[in-house]
Write a protein that holds these residues in place. Structure first.
Motif, PDB file in Angstrom:
ATOM      1  N   CYS A  11      38.540  53.633  48.840  1.00 41.46           N
ATOM      2  CA  CYS A  11      38.052  53.207  47.518  1.00 41.46           C
ATOM      3  C   CYS A  11      37.672  51.735  47.518  1.00 41.46           C
ATOM      4  N   THR A  64      41.989  54.810  38.901  1.00 42.73           N
ATOM      5  CA  THR A  64      41.541  54.679  40.281  1.00 42.73           C
ATOM      6  C   THR A  64      41.372  53.198  40.576  1.00 42.73           C
ATOM      7  N   ASN A  92      50.425  54.038  43.551  1.00 41.19           N
ATOM      8  CA  ASN A  92      49.004  53.790  43.818  1.00 41.19           C
ATOM      9  C   ASN A  92      48.662  52.304  43.758  1.00 41.19           C
TER      10      ASN A  92
END
Length: 303
Positions: free
Chosen positions: A11, A75, A103
């Motif tokens: 990402c 995200t 995360n």
């Protein structure tokens, strides 16, 4: 390689490609709960960054509903920098979902940038990796080391159990003193005055992989000098932490946020977290050791 770490790395690569395509650095502000005015803090911070012409800023607000909150999981890897603007010091049951915590850890370890905005370093004493990321925070006297700055700018590392827990006296116009040269403070005066600021005394934590950038003398309480800004290396990522940026309930775009020195530092710290470099110039009206520099009150309008 762990799957969350690998996904974060992928990402971040996509984020870099997107930033090159648009020319703007993607930034995410996380908010949703705090004992401070988190809504206005996020709005003003977004405005400061986007007005510079260098950033594109999104805000992700953690749902108030506990069931919805459990599925909140941004995200992070879509962004070059995450600005943390949540604080649960008055209600420790308010937390990020465990998966979001993991995360964020993976994101920073993979090279992401994390900006700890003022009272965000009061948050999450249960989260040990968060303590490592922030380096120093608002903690009890038994919870970590603290760094005191001596008269010759030497740093004394005080162990857990000695001295006090973290606190602050009254807000005042603090004299920020550069302790270590860094891209963020390059070309700053060695001392500069910022408005209506809290200087945290006895900030505590692991204090590992940490560099103190600036300090200030606590004239209202301990009569000692403490860190104001510091950066932490966490895996391949970078963290910037500062006690500047106080915005209390009932205030509106207060002098602490109108300070040209503070706004310049927000921009430069965010750019450094994203790129490892700083291109934002020091403005001609940057404050000095003897004079403040505040932007006009009407410049910012709340949404």
């Amino acid at each position: 390689m762990h799957k969350p770490f690998l996904l974060a790395l992928i990402c971040l690569s996509l984020c870099s490609a997107q930033a090159q395509k648009t020319g703007l650095i993607p930034v995410l502000i996380v908010d949703g709960f705090s004992n401070h005015d988190w809504k206005q803090t996020s709005a003003v911070t977004k405005w400061i960054l986007e007005e510079s012409g260098r950033f594109e800023v999104d805000i992700s607000t953690i749902p108030a509903d506990s069931i919805q909150r459990e599925s909140w999981n941004p995200t992070f890897g879509n962004y070059a920098v995450v600005i943390q603007n949540t604080n649960n010091i008055q209600n420790t049951r308010l937390r990020w979902p465990t998966q979001a915590e993991r995360n964020l850890e993976s994101y920073v370890k993979a090279g992401g940038g994390l900006y700890i905005l003022h009272s965000a370093n009061n948050a999450f004493p249960h989260w040990k990796e968060y303590d490592k990321m922030i380096g120093l925070g608002w903690r009890k006297s038994s919870e970590g080391y603290t760094l005191e700055i001596g008269p010759s700018n030497q740093i004394t590392r005080i162990p857990p159990g000695e001295g006090q827990g973290t606190g602050h006296g009254n807000r005042f116009n603090a004299l920020i003193q550069i302790l270590n040269p860094h891209p963020i403070n390059k070309d700053y005066p060695s001392q500069w005055q910022t408005a209506n600021t809290e200087v945290y005394y006895f900030p505590r934590g692991p204090a590992e992989n940490l560099t103190v950038l600036s300090v200030a003398y606590d004239s209202t309480s301990t009569k000692k000098t403490w860190p104001v800004e510091w950066v932490v290396a966490y895996g391949a990522g970078k963290v910037y932490n500062s006690s500047m940026g106080h915005l209390w309930k009932g205030e509106f775009y207060p002098p602490a946020y109108r300070c040209v020195g503070y706004q310049t530092t927000v921009i430069r710290a965010t750019e450094w977290l994203a790129t490892g470099k700083v291109s934002c110039p020091v403005p001609a009206n940057f404050p000095t050791a003897k004079t403040q520099s505040l932007r006009a009150e009407h410049t910012f309008k709340a949404p």
